[in-house]
Design an enzyme around this catalytic site. Sequence first.
Site, PDB file in Angstrom:
ATOM      1  N   GLU A   1      -6.364   5.294  15.633  1.00  0.00           N
ATOM      2  CA  GLU A   1      -6.092   3.857  15.638  1.00  0.00           C
ATOM      3  C   GLU A   1      -5.248   3.506  16.855  1.00  0.00           C
ATOM      4  OE1 GLU A   1      -3.976   2.392  12.251  1.00  0.00           O
ATOM      5  OE2 GLU A   1      -5.193   3.508  10.833  1.00  0.00           O
TER       6      GLU A   1
ATOM      7  N   PHE B   1      -2.516 -11.288  11.482  1.00  0.00           N
ATOM      8  CA  PHE B   1      -2.197 -11.526  12.898  1.00  0.00           C
ATOM      9  C   PHE B   1      -2.314 -10.262  13.754  1.00  0.00           C
ATOM     10  CE2 PHE B   1      -0.098 -15.224  10.911  1.00  0.00           C
ATOM     11  CZ  PHE B   1      -0.784 -16.218  11.609  1.00  0.00           C
ATOM     12  N   HIS B   2      -2.768  -9.172  13.143  1.00  0.00           N
ATOM     13  CA  HIS B   2      -2.959  -7.928  13.911  1.00  0.00           C
ATOM     14  C   HIS B   2      -4.305  -8.029  14.634  1.00  0.00           C
ATOM     15  CE1 HIS B   2      -3.603  -3.737  14.828  1.00  0.00           C
ATOM     16  NE2 HIS B   2      -2.422  -3.413  14.355  1.00  0.00           N
TER      17      HIS B   2
ATOM     18  N   GLU C   1      -2.181  -8.295   7.311  1.00  0.00           N
ATOM     19  CA  GLU C   1      -2.303  -8.049   8.756  1.00  0.00           C
ATOM     20  C   GLU C   1      -3.205  -9.061   9.455  1.00  0.00           C
ATOM     21  OE1 GLU C   1      -1.160  -3.624   9.598  1.00  0.00           O
ATOM     22  OE2 GLU C   1      -3.057  -3.699   8.536  1.00  0.00           O
TER      23      GLU C   1
ATOM     24  N   ARG D   1       0.856  -1.188   0.000  1.00  0.00           N
ATOM     25  CA  ARG D   1       0.000   0.000   0.000  1.00  0.00           C
ATOM     26  C   ARG D   1       0.890   1.235   0.000  1.00  0.00           C
ATOM     27  NH1 ARG D   1      -2.349  -0.314   6.220  1.00  0.00           N
ATOM     28  NH2 ARG D   1      -0.326  -0.325   7.206  1.00  0.00           N
TER      29      ARG D   1
ATOM     30  N   ASN E   1      -4.581   7.585   4.016  1.00  0.00           N
ATOM     31  CA  ASN E   1      -4.194   6.886   5.249  1.00  0.00           C
ATOM     32  C   ASN E   1      -2.701   7.017   5.464  1.00  0.00           C
ATOM     33  OD1 ASN E   1      -5.180   4.985   7.429  1.00  0.00           O
ATOM     34  ND2 ASN E   1      -3.460   3.806   6.615  1.00  0.00           N
ATOM     35  N   GLU E   2      -2.341   7.637   6.578  1.00  0.00           N
ATOM     36  CA  GLU E   2      -0.921   7.758   6.937  1.00  0.00           C
ATOM     37  C   GLU E   2      -0.073   8.197   5.748  1.00  0.00           C
ATOM     38  OE1 GLU E   2       0.071   3.999   8.814  1.00  0.00           O
ATOM     39  OE2 GLU E   2      -0.690   4.736  10.728  1.00  0.00           O
TER      40      GLU E   2
HETATM   41  C1  GLA Z   1      -1.402   1.716  10.531  1.00  0.00           C
HETATM   42  C2  GLA Z   1      -2.430   1.665   9.428  1.00  0.00           C
HETATM   43  C3  GLA Z   1      -3.444   0.595   9.606  1.00  0.00           C
HETATM   44  C4  GLA Z   1      -2.822  -0.681  10.115  1.00  0.00           C
HETATM   45  C5  GLA Z   1      -2.074  -0.396  11.372  1.00  0.00           C
HETATM   46  C6  GLA Z   1      -1.458  -1.613  11.974  1.00  0.00           C
HETATM   47  O1  GLA Z   1      -1.677   2.574  11.540  1.00  0.00           O
HETATM   48  O2  GLA Z   1      -3.079   2.890   9.228  1.00  0.00           O
HETATM   49  O3  GLA Z   1      -4.066   0.380   8.360  1.00  0.00           O
HETATM   50  O4  GLA Z   1      -1.961  -1.191   9.162  1.00  0.00           O
HETATM   51  O5  GLA Z   1      -1.037   0.504  11.078  1.00  0.00           O
HETATM   52  O6  GLA Z   1      -0.807  -1.347  13.160  1.00  0.00           O
END
Ligand code: GLA
Length: 684
Positions: free
Chosen positions: A312, A362-363, A360, A120, A158-159
């Site tokens: 988040e 396992f998140h 992700e 991404r 996003n980020e």
């Molecule tokens: C970031 C992303 C999320 C996710 C988290 C995982 O903050 O914005 O999509 O990948 O990390 O910790």
Amino acid sequence: MSTSEHRLKHLHQRLGGIAYGGDYNPEQWPREVWDEDVRLMKEAGVNLVTLAVFSWSRLETEDGVYDFGWLDEIMGLLHANGIGVDLATPDAVPPAWLITRHPDILPVLADGSTFGFGSRQHFDVSHPVYREKSLAMAEKMGERYAAHPALCMWHVNNEYGPVSYGPHADRAFRSWLQAKYGDLENLNRAWSTDVWGQRYSDWSQVNAPAQPRTWSNPSRRLDYHRFTSDSMLEHYKAERDILRRYTPDLPIVTNFMRFYKNNDYWAWAAEEDAAALDIYPDPREEDAHVAAALNFDLMRSLRRGQPFLVMEQATGAVSQWPVNVSKLPGKMRLGSYQALAQGADSILFFQWRQASGGTERFHSGMVNHAGPNTRIFREVCELGQELKGLGSITGTRSSAKVALVFDWDCWWALELGNSPRSDLNYTQEVLRLYRHFFDANIPVDFVDTKSDLSQYTLVVLPASYLLTDESVNRFEDYVAGGGHLVASYLSGIVDPDNTIRLGGYPGALRNVLGAWSEEMHPLSGEGEAVKLSTTDGGTASADYWTEHLHTTTADVIASYASGRLDGSPAVTRNSFGAGTALYLSARVDSTFLAELLDAECSAAGIRPELDAPLGVQARRRAGNGRSFLLVLNHNDAPARVDVKSGGRDRLTGADITGTVELAANGVLVLEEKPINDATAGTGR
Ligand code: GLA
């Protein structure tokens, strides 16, 4: 109240208080799971979910072929169940069809190689088609959902962060430089291009600082940091402006990261309705809550005290560390209250349901692989219920008398390499000074080098390496007017072009500090330290950094008592007008640092928020005639604190005064008797 604050106030009114929920990716699940999701969300007290963050390939399946059917359906379902939507524009993930058609959207690394598709943030924000297509998507979403009753706020991208060194970035960088310097000769001067024969004779020769044969020009790279932050911000603003046209009353944000270097969040936060943070402290680090605290204080400060959003966090384990340890029982709740205590008005997670596949998987989620019959889901539900009763905390503020400078120009310039040492780490320098105030329960704000300092009695410059003349004048006026200043080594070394200020370090601050250094002497050996003797007869030590310092008007507080600088000053204090300026020219040991900072706090009339044992954090938020004292026990053992006149425990309903015991990792939310807002945060 600003327009942004009105938008946020309206959001919290709609949600009935604190925003609680997280990222929700229904497109990853069969339709029947959606019904279970909303049922469990209601059980957990979720009132807001973020949709569509990574959904571009589902929303535009081919160029110009849009499919909003599934999003309409889930938005309708959420609304019917009283859950609001924070709708994201999905351009953090340009779809495969777009990349296949325009492979040069993929970011180019400094070494000329290109990132592949499959993760991404794989875009060069300067690519014209990427920009056009992502703005078209924002337009479509704005048009379609502006009047949707579930829509509560917007989440752009996003980020933000990928940096590219490709041809599109080259072109955009050149235009940015032309706007900044006008004349090419100005650029040559600012970048010291006569060093190593780098003069440019035509604008077409100027490009992004791709991988050089060896060390490269630090002024050019500093400008590249500024450019990449600006160019991503420009794209954010373009999306925001589209969404704003459709929904002038809704908050619009993007999510920030902890200690994120690429983007100057002061500039970014000014363009958003709230600062929004993704925070993932590593449970393996015993004191991860201290760095988290720093980031929370920074977020609150970015919009000058306005509450921020936790966009988040994780309920348990993440999946990005080498070993992903889950949070122990109670730690998720504690971290959530820590954010609230420091000014957050939302507690949101990544993500609602833990993914079964993909990167992700396992998140952790609010609902994990094992389903709702788990410790984590029970903790999620308990926290959701508690937060429902705390809506009156939203919109309240805290106040501080200490300001620490945190500045992206300083960060970028300090870490460009070819410096007296290559391991300079800006955030560690800030954290080192911040930690003292955290441990002592003294509230702090962060400021940039342009901020108004009038509300602070103590201002701290940790390794504030790059200072403008204007900011130097501001610091001098501040001290002359009675303020207390503390500057640590590597402050005031360069001007905005990243050129050394001549005549002795720290060039920009010599006047206010009443001292100057003729040479920097970083200590090289592992564990190498030198002795210090203090003027009042004590002893201390320093490691990592020392300087050959001379005083002009300052008093010596400590001198070297060993090593090559034996006998010369290490720490000085200067009276300047009605105030004082302390200079830490060496990295002094933490006990001595604490003594020095305690003395400055006393001189500046600063008291802790609450006298509490180490590891117990206390923060006050006040407003609308109410005052909340939040006390957090970060220790794994019970702790006792004296809350003096006390108030009502908002989690149990009991009235409490005097000494109370907090359980290990326990939390106290005390609503104090009504006070005058102006007294909040003064350590009464
Ligand atoms: C970031 C992303 C999320 C996710 C988290 C995982 O903050 O914005 O999509 O990948 O990390 O910790």
